[in-house]
Motif scaffolding. Structure first.
Motif, PDB file in Angstrom:
ATOM      1  N   ALA A  58     -40.130-140.379 -71.271  1.00 25.14           N
ATOM      2  CA  ALA A  58     -39.959-139.039 -70.949  1.00 25.14           C
ATOM      3  C   ALA A  58     -39.029-138.395 -71.906  1.00 25.14           C
ATOM      4  CB  ALA A  58     -39.335-138.772 -69.523  1.00 25.14           C
ATOM      5  N   GLY A  59     -37.945-137.945 -71.750  1.00 22.68           N
ATOM      6  CA  GLY A  59     -37.139-137.360 -72.842  1.00 22.68           C
ATOM      7  C   GLY A  59     -36.244-138.491 -73.629  1.00 22.68           C
ATOM      8  N   ALA A  60     -36.603-139.626 -73.298  1.00 23.30           N
ATOM      9  CA  ALA A  60     -35.900-140.744 -74.366  1.00 23.30           C
ATOM     10  C   ALA A  60     -34.138-140.546 -74.453  1.00 23.30           C
ATOM     11  CB  ALA A  60     -36.490-140.740 -75.686  1.00 23.30           C
ATOM     12  N   THR A  61     -33.655-139.765 -73.383  1.00 24.56           N
ATOM     13  CA  THR A  61     -32.203-139.891 -73.660  1.00 24.56           C
ATOM     14  C   THR A  61     -31.527-141.212 -73.103  1.00 24.56           C
ATOM     15  OG1 THR A  61     -31.889-138.924 -71.607  1.00 24.56           O
ATOM     16  CG2 THR A  61     -31.907-137.455 -73.550  1.00 24.56           C
ATOM     17  N   ASP A  62     -32.455-142.080 -72.382  1.00 21.85           N
ATOM     18  CA  ASP A  62     -32.001-143.338 -72.191  1.00 21.85           C
ATOM     19  C   ASP A  62     -32.725-144.284 -73.231  1.00 21.85           C
ATOM     20  OD1 ASP A  62     -30.322-143.370 -69.976  1.00 21.85           O
ATOM     21  OD2 ASP A  62     -32.016-142.877 -68.683  1.00 21.85           O
TER      22      ASP A  62
ATOM     23  N   PHE B 274     -40.495-130.454 -58.450  1.00 21.88           N
ATOM     24  CA  PHE B 274     -40.221-130.859 -59.755  1.00 21.88           C
ATOM     25  C   PHE B 274     -40.776-131.884 -60.317  1.00 21.88           C
ATOM     26  CE2 PHE B 274     -35.960-129.176 -58.000  1.00 21.88           C
ATOM     27  CZ  PHE B 274     -35.991-127.871 -58.623  1.00 21.88           C
ATOM     28  N   GLY B 275     -41.900-131.478 -61.219  1.00 22.14           N
ATOM     29  CA  GLY B 275     -42.812-132.469 -62.137  1.00 22.14           C
ATOM     30  C   GLY B 275     -41.645-133.521 -62.745  1.00 22.14           C
ATOM     31  N   ALA B 276     -42.107-134.945 -62.884  1.00 20.56           N
ATOM     32  CA  ALA B 276     -41.116-135.848 -63.177  1.00 20.56           C
ATOM     33  C   ALA B 276     -40.797-135.630 -64.798  1.00 20.56           C
ATOM     34  CB  ALA B 276     -41.763-137.094 -63.110  1.00 20.56           C
ATOM     35  N   ALA B 277     -41.701-134.894 -65.385  1.00 20.43           N
ATOM     36  CA  ALA B 277     -41.274-134.642 -67.009  1.00 20.43           C
ATOM     37  C   ALA B 277     -40.610-133.450 -67.184  1.00 20.43           C
ATOM     38  CB  ALA B 277     -42.720-134.730 -67.737  1.00 20.43           C
ATOM     39  N   LEU B 278     -40.162-132.573 -66.087  1.00 21.51           N
ATOM     40  CA  LEU B 278     -39.208-131.428 -66.305  1.00 21.51           C
ATOM     41  C   LEU B 278     -38.067-131.806 -66.873  1.00 21.51           C
ATOM     42  CD1 LEU B 278     -40.091-128.988 -63.722  1.00 21.51           C
ATOM     43  CD2 LEU B 278     -40.628-128.738 -65.883  1.00 21.51           C
ATOM     44  N   PRO B 279     -37.276-131.220 -68.020  1.00 19.76           N
ATOM     45  CA  PRO B 279     -36.136-131.518 -68.282  1.00 19.76           C
ATOM     46  C   PRO B 279     -35.148-130.695 -67.478  1.00 19.76           C
ATOM     47  CG  PRO B 279     -37.095-130.004 -69.777  1.00 19.76           C
ATOM     48  CD  PRO B 279     -38.052-130.411 -68.795  1.00 19.76           C
ATOM     49  N   TYR B 280     -34.219-131.504 -67.573  1.00 16.91           N
ATOM     50  CA  TYR B 280     -32.905-130.915 -66.618  1.00 16.91           C
ATOM     51  C   TYR B 280     -32.557-129.398 -66.650  1.00 16.91           C
ATOM     52  CZ  TYR B 280     -31.022-134.836 -64.254  1.00 16.91           C
ATOM     53  OH  TYR B 280     -30.872-136.141 -63.306  1.00 16.91           O
ATOM     54  N   SER B 281     -32.860-129.060 -68.103  1.00 15.19           N
ATOM     55  CA  SER B 281     -32.622-127.510 -68.431  1.00 15.19           C
ATOM     56  C   SER B 281     -33.361-126.696 -67.578  1.00 15.19           C
ATOM     57  CB  SER B 281     -32.787-127.118 -69.983  1.00 15.19           C
ATOM     58  OG  SER B 281     -34.201-127.741 -70.283  1.00 15.19           O
ATOM     59  N   ARG B 282     -34.629-127.252 -67.166  1.00 17.45           N
ATOM     60  CA  ARG B 282     -35.538-126.019 -66.412  1.00 17.45           C
ATOM     61  C   ARG B 282     -35.463-126.541 -64.871  1.00 17.45           C
ATOM     62  NH1 ARG B 282     -41.071-125.541 -67.518  1.00 17.45           N
ATOM     63  NH2 ARG B 282     -40.780-123.541 -66.658  1.00 17.45           N
TER      64      ARG B 282
ATOM     65  N   ARG C 169     -29.408-132.227 -71.727  1.00 13.92           N
ATOM     66  CA  ARG C 169     -30.169-131.595 -70.485  1.00 13.92           C
ATOM     67  C   ARG C 169     -31.433-131.183 -71.022  1.00 13.92           C
ATOM     68  NH1 ARG C 169     -24.879-130.389 -69.451  1.00 13.92           N
ATOM     69  NH2 ARG C 169     -25.041-128.230 -70.001  1.00 13.92           N
ATOM     70  N   ALA C 170     -31.499-130.670 -72.373  1.00 13.72           N
ATOM     71  CA  ALA C 170     -32.773-130.228 -73.076  1.00 13.72           C
ATOM     72  C   ALA C 170     -33.886-131.203 -73.080  1.00 13.72           C
ATOM     73  CB  ALA C 170     -32.497-129.505 -74.491  1.00 13.72           C
ATOM     74  N   SER C 171     -33.742-132.450 -73.179  1.00 20.19           N
ATOM     75  CA  SER C 171     -34.578-133.541 -73.432  1.00 20.19           C
ATOM     76  C   SER C 171     -34.565-134.017 -72.075  1.00 20.19           C
ATOM     77  CB  SER C 171     -34.307-134.518 -74.546  1.00 20.19           C
ATOM     78  OG  SER C 171     -34.174-133.934 -75.707  1.00 20.19           O
TER      79      SER C 171
END
Ligand SMILES: Cc1cc2nc3c(=O)[nH]c(=O)nc-3n(C[C@H](O)[C@H](O)[C@H](O)COP(=O)(O)OP(=O)(O)OC[C@H]3O[C@@H](n4cnc5c(N)ncnc54)[C@H](O)[C@@H]3O)c2cc1C
Ligand code: FES
Ligand code: FES
Length: 455
Positions: free
Chosen positions: A217-221, A257-265, A290-292
């Motif tokens: 998803a956001g690749a932060t992990d 909340f769709g699973a790919a929504l970033p935390y910011s949204r 939180r943006a990714s």
């Protein structure tokens, strides 16, 4: 499906076909484009030296502008996006107002961190963020100057309009994005494959064909598993372009909340109902993280110290999982079976998180306890909710191998029973005794307020 990605950078479009699963934006910029203003510090999303500004179009056509950490941003996540780095902000005649203010306020000495701070602040200025300078730059580390000048620089210029030369670049990027595709590609290289479907049906089919692919998803992990763990996953399946996984629905009873929504949204909506979670949100990574980073990824990774799951469990959230065309829903607490084991089949994925809206008379408290305020890993996170009828949901992270409800205390209402619910570990972040003590005190705080309200 296309076999390339395309994004906007430096005033023009870049089409790339030879993109491996582990190729990161920072390496492409610094080594490929020789754009060395964006620095590499930690290479794990922590220091913000590699921050740059990314713009994407939202479904309503508005431009979402955020700072991101380029070191853990897979190139494959950039299709249809526009990038701005420190090389873009000034015009030949003048510094950008944020740069000017950093100079004026003596916010830079060695200068290593400066481009990253500038990017975080310019992104916040464009987006018109409502929060403080401290929150906007919490993801950026300065090793020599101190933060006073940087905070003053942002506070002085946060409402200043973009200078004409940079505004023109933003508008050109938006015009480009209006005609750009987002997702619907497969990248094949000798290092592996990246599948990036644009709709849910294709994503579900690919998941079934490639249950061994690593979902990203956001690749932060996942980004850190590559840059620090040196993992080289041969197949990635990206959620970021799947329209349905960005669903953001709300009715009177629920948010979906769709699973790919970033935390910011997610935060923009969740915090309207649950403003008590503001500090939880502000301390979840940084604006860049939180943006990714996504709520879906935070849940799916199954970490016992993820900050999302305890709050979501306290709020009574449910998960929608999908396998092919079949879906099932389960209470979030039932998803976490044991350490590293979740109720998720190999060819299944998280589609959405369904969160109840706030009820009349509901009380909520969420508290993250960590050694440092910002950008730290949780030692204990307590999230407690009480409905108007008095029923409790008391959830914890950091107390067991999974995020979990304190069921004994929920029944007895006695904080001293916490030891019957949990036998936490001692580790670098906290000892077992500390964890039990702090959890008991958090419960006491929440339950005493209940008794005081009743008195
Ligand atoms: C500097 C930094 C600070 C951080 N601070 C915090 C913090 O304060 N609190 C916190 O909780 N976390 C923190 N994190 C961790 C991380 O940001 C979160 O866990 C984030 O929510 C992960 O989301 P993602 O989209 O980046 O997931 P990814 O890295 O893309 O994926 C994470 C995992 O979830 C899986 N996955 C993703 N989406 C799905 C799906 N739809 N279905 C099935 N599996 C899926 C992936 O395969 C992977 O196993 C931090 C990370 C960094 C780099
Ligand atoms: S280099 Fe430190 S956040 Fe990227
Ligand atoms: S100015 Fe040297 S690290 Fe910030």
């Amino acid at each position: 499906m296309r076999n390339s990605i395309e994004f906007y950078y430096g005033g023009r479009s870049h089409r790339l076909a030879d993109v491996a699963p582990t190729d990161m934006l920072l390496t492409w910029l610094r080594d490929g484009q020789l754009a060395r203003g964006t620095k590499e510090g930690c290479n794990e999303g922590d220091c913000g030296a590699c921050s740059l500004v990314i713009a994407r179009l939202l479904p309503d056509g508005a431009m979402d502008v955020q700072p991101v950490n380029a070191c853990i941003m897979p190139l494959a996540n950039l299709d249809g996006a526009a990038l701005f780095t420190v090389e873009d902000f000034a015009s030949p005649d003048a510094l950008h107002p944020i740069q000017d203010a950093v100079v004026r306020e003596h916010g830079s000495q060695c200068g290593f961190c400066t481009p990253g701070f500038i990017a975080a602040m310019v992104a916040g200025q464009i987006a018109g963020v409502p929060h403080s300078a401290e929150v906007q730059i919490a993801g950026n580390l300065c090793r020599c100057t101190g933060y006073g000048g940087l905070i003053r620089a942002f506070e002085q210029e946060r409402d200043t309009p973009q200078p004409p030369a940079f505004q023109a670049k933003l508008e050109a990027a938006k015009a480009w994005m209006n005609n750009a595709e987002r997702g619907g590609f497969v990248l094949e290289t000798s290092a592996g494959s990246v599948f990036a479907p644009a709709d849910l049906e294709s994503f579900a089919a690919l998941r079934q064909q490639h249950p061994d692919a690593l979902i990203v998803a956001g690749a932060t992990d996942v980004g850190l598993w590559m840059t620090k763990g040196l993992k080289q996953p041969p197949k990635l399946l990206l959620t970021g372009y799947v329209t349905e996984l960005h669903a953001l629905e709300q009715d009177e009873a629920h948010f979906t909340f769709g699973a790919a929504l970033p935390y910011s949204r997610v935060g923009q909506h969740l915090l309207q109902d649950y403003p008590e979670a503001q500090a939880w949100f502000d301390r979840l990574g940084s604006v860049q993280v939180r943006a990714s980073g996504t709520l879906g990824g935070n849940i799916a990774n199954g970490s016992p110290i993820g900050d999302g799951p305890p709050l979501m469990i306290a709020l009574g959230a449910r998960l929608r999982l999908r396998r092919g065309s079949d879906t099932r829903e389960l209470a979030l607490e039932d998803y976490f079976i044991a350490y590293g084991k979740q109720d998720l089949a190999a060819d299944e994925f998280v589609e959405a998180v369904i969160v109840p809206r706030r009820q009349q008379g509901q009380r909520l408290m969420v508290e993250k306890v960590s050694r440092r305020v910002d950008q730290d890993i949780t030692a204990v996170l307590g999230a407690f909710s009480q409905s108007a009828d008095g029923s409790l949901r008391l959830a914890f992270g950091g107390m067991a191998a999974t995020p979990k409800l304190a069921k004994t205390v929920m029944a007895s209402r006695n904080p001293a029973d916490i030891g019957q619910d949990f036998e936490p570990l001692s580790d670098l972040r906290a000892s077992k005794d500390y964890r039990l003590r702090v959890a008991e005190n958090l419960l006491r705080h929440f339950l005493n307020a209940e008794q005081e309200a009743a008195a």
